[in-house]
Design an enzyme around this catalytic site. Structure first.
Site, PDB file in Angstrom:
ATOM      1  N   SER A   1      24.347  -4.960  16.471  1.00  0.00           N
ATOM      2  CA  SER A   1      25.686  -5.885  16.318  1.00  0.00           C
ATOM      3  C   SER A   1      26.193  -5.886  14.707  1.00  0.00           C
ATOM      4  O   SER A   1      25.462  -5.401  13.877  1.00  0.00           O
ATOM      5  CB  SER A   1      24.955  -7.428  16.444  1.00  0.00           C
ATOM      6  OG  SER A   1      24.000  -7.581  15.521  1.00  0.00           O
ATOM      7  N   ASP A  17      28.084  -4.278  19.187  1.00  0.00           N
ATOM      8  CA  ASP A  17      28.049  -5.718  19.649  1.00  0.00           C
ATOM      9  C   ASP A  17      28.783  -6.720  18.760  1.00  0.00           C
ATOM     10  O   ASP A  17      28.244  -6.629  17.589  1.00  0.00           O
ATOM     11  CB  ASP A  17      26.691  -6.165  19.852  1.00  0.00           C
ATOM     12  CG  ASP A  17      26.611  -7.276  20.739  1.00  0.00           C
ATOM     13  OD1 ASP A  17      27.451  -7.839  21.580  1.00  0.00           O
ATOM     14  OD2 ASP A  17      25.466  -8.197  20.436  1.00  0.00           O
ATOM     15  N   HIS A  18      29.556  -7.674  19.184  1.00  0.00           N
ATOM     16  CA  HIS A  18      30.075  -8.555  18.473  1.00  0.00           C
ATOM     17  C   HIS A  18      30.559  -8.172  16.971  1.00  0.00           C
ATOM     18  O   HIS A  18      30.044  -8.929  15.861  1.00  0.00           O
ATOM     19  CB  HIS A  18      28.785  -9.868  18.086  1.00  0.00           C
ATOM     20  CG  HIS A  18      28.528 -10.711  19.242  1.00  0.00           C
ATOM     21  ND1 HIS A  18      29.438 -11.589  19.722  1.00  0.00           N
ATOM     22  CD2 HIS A  18      27.573 -10.863  20.332  1.00  0.00           C
ATOM     23  CE1 HIS A  18      28.999 -12.233  20.737  1.00  0.00           C
ATOM     24  NE2 HIS A  18      27.904 -11.801  21.154  1.00  0.00           N
ATOM     25  N   ASP A  41      34.798  -9.112  19.162  1.00  0.00           N
ATOM     26  CA  ASP A  41      34.632 -10.454  19.474  1.00  0.00           C
ATOM     27  C   ASP A  41      35.699 -11.326  18.458  1.00  0.00           C
ATOM     28  O   ASP A  41      35.404 -11.710  17.303  1.00  0.00           O
ATOM     29  CB  ASP A  41      33.224 -10.855  19.129  1.00  0.00           C
ATOM     30  CG  ASP A  41      32.936 -12.318  19.052  1.00  0.00           C
ATOM     31  OD1 ASP A  41      33.923 -12.975  19.714  1.00  0.00           O
ATOM     32  OD2 ASP A  41      31.935 -12.642  18.854  1.00  0.00           O
ATOM     33  N   HIS A  88      26.379 -12.953  28.013  1.00  0.00           N
ATOM     34  CA  HIS A  88      25.883 -12.803  26.688  1.00  0.00           C
ATOM     35  C   HIS A  88      24.863 -14.380  26.594  1.00  0.00           C
ATOM     36  O   HIS A  88      24.932 -14.807  27.357  1.00  0.00           O
ATOM     37  CB  HIS A  88      26.723 -13.100  25.360  1.00  0.00           C
ATOM     38  CG  HIS A  88      27.623 -12.024  24.957  1.00  0.00           C
ATOM     39  ND1 HIS A  88      27.514 -11.256  23.713  1.00  0.00           N
ATOM     40  CD2 HIS A  88      28.398 -11.093  25.782  1.00  0.00           C
ATOM     41  CE1 HIS A  88      28.294 -10.323  23.703  1.00  0.00           C
ATOM     42  NE2 HIS A  88      28.860 -10.005  24.935  1.00  0.00           N
ATOM     43  N   THR A 143      16.977 -12.229  21.697  1.00  0.00           N
ATOM     44  CA  THR A 143      16.199 -13.197  21.014  1.00  0.00           C
ATOM     45  C   THR A 143      14.650 -13.113  22.029  1.00  0.00           C
ATOM     46  O   THR A 143      13.595 -13.307  21.245  1.00  0.00           O
ATOM     47  CB  THR A 143      16.492 -14.641  21.194  1.00  0.00           C
ATOM     48  OG1 THR A 143      17.715 -14.624  20.392  1.00  0.00           O
ATOM     49  CG2 THR A 143      15.746 -15.520  20.616  1.00  0.00           C
TER      50      THR A 143
END
Length: 279
Positions: free
Chosen positions: A50, A83-84, A105, A205, A230
């Site tokens: 990310s 990612d993101h 994103d 997500h 997480t």
């Protein structure tokens, strides 16, 4: 097998009506653990780096080169994905470094701005042969597509995909990032409507907050790429906490990072099998 593009992994999973796990890299130990999980499960995996992870490491290149090296040594197909990314220049850097797929994103932007920036990123990425994931939630949603209560409208999603040319779309269907329990309720009817409306795979997500059975139902309804961070971080951290609590003399970090890496690998392997709808 070795490093592949997320394009082929997502396309294959979508064609079989199964899910593909996309797990976030935090540091080298998680990259190693996730590749080990893929080998244990005998299933492919997508490793995600990310924007936050790149910033933590002082830039994308150090963690990217390490993760790409780990992926290339795998006996299973492994993809490395950005990612993101909210900064277009980070996408350009990932492409230059050899990522096979990227996510821009723009989910927190006004709709027209999201379309314009995502389309520009997709054009550059496609010129390099790179697969592109976009994100769409509610028009004007200030916290992006995964803020509480936000939902993606199927008609708007179809228009967004047509206007931007993205290859996959992250949609808002009830999940939320960074949940510590797995109590999120997904709108399965909306997932089915989105799946029917779009010609591109759907991405979930915030899957750490979704129970296994609900994710399986979401895959059956049309979800393909399942992102988790997480939940796996919890296995890693709890193992370190237990090891340090049990032995005050531990000073060699390898002595507690290895069991943490193993714990993460075991749970990630289990999730890969679950997403693939294997018993």
């Amino acid at each position: 097998m070795t490093l592949v593009s997320a394009r082929e992994l997502v396309k294959d999973a979508a064609s079989r009506g199964s899910g593909i796990g996309a797990f976030n890299v935090i540091h080298l130990e998680t990259a190693e653990g996730l590749v080990r999980a893929s080998e244990q499960a005998q299933l492919p995996v997508i490793l995600q780096i990310s924007q936050n992870c790149a910033d933590y490491h002082g830039g994308l290149e150090p963690i990217a080169l390490a993760t790409l090296a780990v992926a290339r040594r795998s006996s299973m197909p492994v993809a490395v994905h950005l990612d993101h990314a909210e900064r277009p220049e980070l996408v350009d850097e990932a492409i230059a470094l050899g990522f096979g797929s990227v996510m821009f994103d723009g989910g927190a932007l006004p709709y027209d701005d999201n379309v314009a920036l995502t389309a520009a990123v997709a054009e550059r990425a496609h010129a390099a042969g790179v697969y592109v994931e976009g994100e769409l939630g509610e028009v004007g949603g200030k916290d992006g597509a995964h803020a509480p209560g936000v939902r993606t409208d199927p008609d708007e999603a179809r228009a967004f995909v047509e206007a931007t040319g993205v290859d996959a779309l992250a949609v808002a269907v009830g999940s939320s990032h960074a949940m510590l329990d797995r109590s999120a309720s997904l709108d399965l009817e909306l997932i089915a409507r989105l799946h029917a409306a779009l010609a591109v795979p759907l991405v979930l997500h915030g899957s750490s907050g979704v129970a296994d059975a609900v994710i399986a139902d979401a895959v059956r309804a049309g979800m393909t790429k399942i992102n988790v961070s997480t939940h796996l971080n919890g296995f890693f951290t709890r193992t370190i906490r237990d090891a340090l609590g049990a032995d005050d003399s531990l000073v060699d970090s390898r002595k507690y990072l290895k069991p943490a890496r193993d714990a993460l690998a075991g749970e990630a392997a289990r999730m890969l099998r679950s997403f693939a709808l294997e018993s």
